[in-house]
Scaffold this motif. Structure first.
Motif, mmCIF file in Angstrom:
data_model
loop_
_atom_site.group_PDB
_atom_site.id
_atom_site.type_symbol
_atom_site.label_atom_id
_atom_site.label_comp_id
_atom_site.label_asym_id
_atom_site.label_seq_id
_atom_site.Cartn_x
_atom_site.Cartn_y
_atom_site.Cartn_z
ATOM 1 N N ASP A 259 0.892 -1.241 0.101
ATOM 2 C CA ASP A 259 -0.090 0.019 0.091
ATOM 3 C C ASP A 259 0.957 1.335 -0.103
ATOM 4 N N GLN A 262 2.547 1.700 -3.280
ATOM 5 C CA GLN A 262 1.458 2.157 -4.355
ATOM 6 C C GLN A 262 0.963 3.350 -4.274
ATOM 7 N N GLN A 263 1.012 3.907 -2.910
ATOM 8 C CA GLN A 263 0.536 5.293 -2.619
ATOM 9 C C GLN A 263 1.377 6.526 -2.670
ATOM 10 N N LYS A 265 4.006 6.742 -1.138
ATOM 11 C CA LYS A 265 4.799 7.164 0.084
ATOM 12 C C LYS A 265 6.083 6.564 0.454
ATOM 13 N N SER A 293 5.411 0.770 -9.670
ATOM 14 C CA SER A 293 5.138 2.164 -9.447
ATOM 15 C C SER A 293 6.081 3.284 -9.588
#
Length: 321
Positions: A259, A262-263, A265, A293
């Protein structure tokens, strides 16, 4: 022997490569290339620097002596490529290729030596002396040249990104500078590795690599990067006094490490393979998620150390690349 048996052994040492030209008697060695990644990574996928930065005079003289003796014994007229591994100050020969190699254009450019032309003349029977070429070793010490491989993992679905004996690069770039770290920086950036000036680094390290990795990660943290890690790596870093944020593994509660990647961060991933490279394994999925990503994923501690050296040495502020 009716049934020959091949015995081999892996030597965890520094790899060195030479492209030379022989006329059957005399030999020209434009330069010696030292690989950043240790033996085990295909030479086409390794970062290489010339002149070498970690070879002492004994090592240089030994590889040059071996090169001369082998070229003469094999009666080479033209190009010859040799690869060595150095362990505990001992030089071992990996392979000899009586041909041109992919590093010839790199070495020709940075040493200003028309290697293909000279080798072709030698293969046609013209000696180095007749060509007016000075024989022996011709080191260029006024500038560092770094060859950095280029990969196309983002264009290939479900392809393993970790480095090994199979060649995976699709090209290469050159970084040139009077300073080795700056030459390395230029090569890394031109190859597509965006080195963030700050941000978050996700580290997931195999147990076999933790002792080697912890000092590197500690220095990255001391430079101001925020460190994120899965439980095993996080605990090892905490014991070493590194402030780290523990993140959930794949298939655990959200937000887990996938997560975060993919975000957007996470700005850099350092992941060393642990238990194979099957697509269902967590390490494979982490590396693929990073590539897909647009986050650079370093899979070799030698490469991670090289990136650290750049970040420690480059004095100017690195902006978005």
């Amino acid at each position: 022997m009716q049934h020959p048996v091949l015995l081999d052994k892996y030597l965890q040492g520094m790899e060195v490569e030479i492209d030379a030209i022989s006329d059957g008697t005399e030999i020209l060695v434009p330069g010696i290339m030292e690989h950043v990644e240790r033996a085990g990574v295909h030479s086409g996928d390794s970062i290489a620097v010339t002149p070498p930065i970690n070879l002492n005079n004994h090592m240089k003289q030994t590889v040059l002596d071996y090169t001369k003796r082998l070229a003469k014994a094999l009666k080479i007229k033209g190009m010859i490529n040799l690869q060595f591994v150095i362990q505990n100050n001992c030089v071992y020969l990996i392979e000899v290729n009586p041909r041109s190699s992919r590093t010839v254009p790199f070495l020709s450019k940075v040493t200003k030596t028309p290697m293909v032309q000279i080798a072709t003349e030698a293969a046609m029977g013209k000696t180095l002396c007749e060509q007016g070429v000075r024989c022996d070793f011709m080191p260029r010490s006024d500038i560092y040249a770094v060859k950095v491989p280029v990969f196309s993992f983002s264009k290939l679905i479900e392809v393993e990104t970790s480095l090994g004996p199979e060649m995976k690069s699709t090209g290469e770039t050159i970084g040139l500078d009077e300073s080795y770290p700056k030459a390395l920086y230029k090569g890394l950036v031109s190859s597509g590795l965006a080195i963030p000036a700050d941000g978050n680094i996700l580290v997931t390290i195999a147990d076999k690599d933790k002792d080697e990795a912890i000092p590197v990660i500690r220095e990255l943290w001391e430079l101001g990067y925020s460190i994120f890690a899965t439980e095993g790596t996080a605990n090892a870093l905490k014991r070493a006094g590194v402030l780290v944020t523990q993140v959930s593994k794949i298939n655990e509660k959200s937000p887990n490490l996938l997560d975060l990647i993919q975000q957007e961060k996470i700005h850099l991933v350092i992941n060393t393979p642990a238990k194979g490279k099957q697509p269902k394994r967590d390490g494979f999925r982490i590396r693929r998620a990073a590539v897909e990503s647009g986050v650079h994923c370093v899979t070799s501690m030698d490469t991670a150390r090289a990136v650290l050296e750049v970040l420690k040495t480059i004095s100017f502020k690195i902006t978005s690349l």
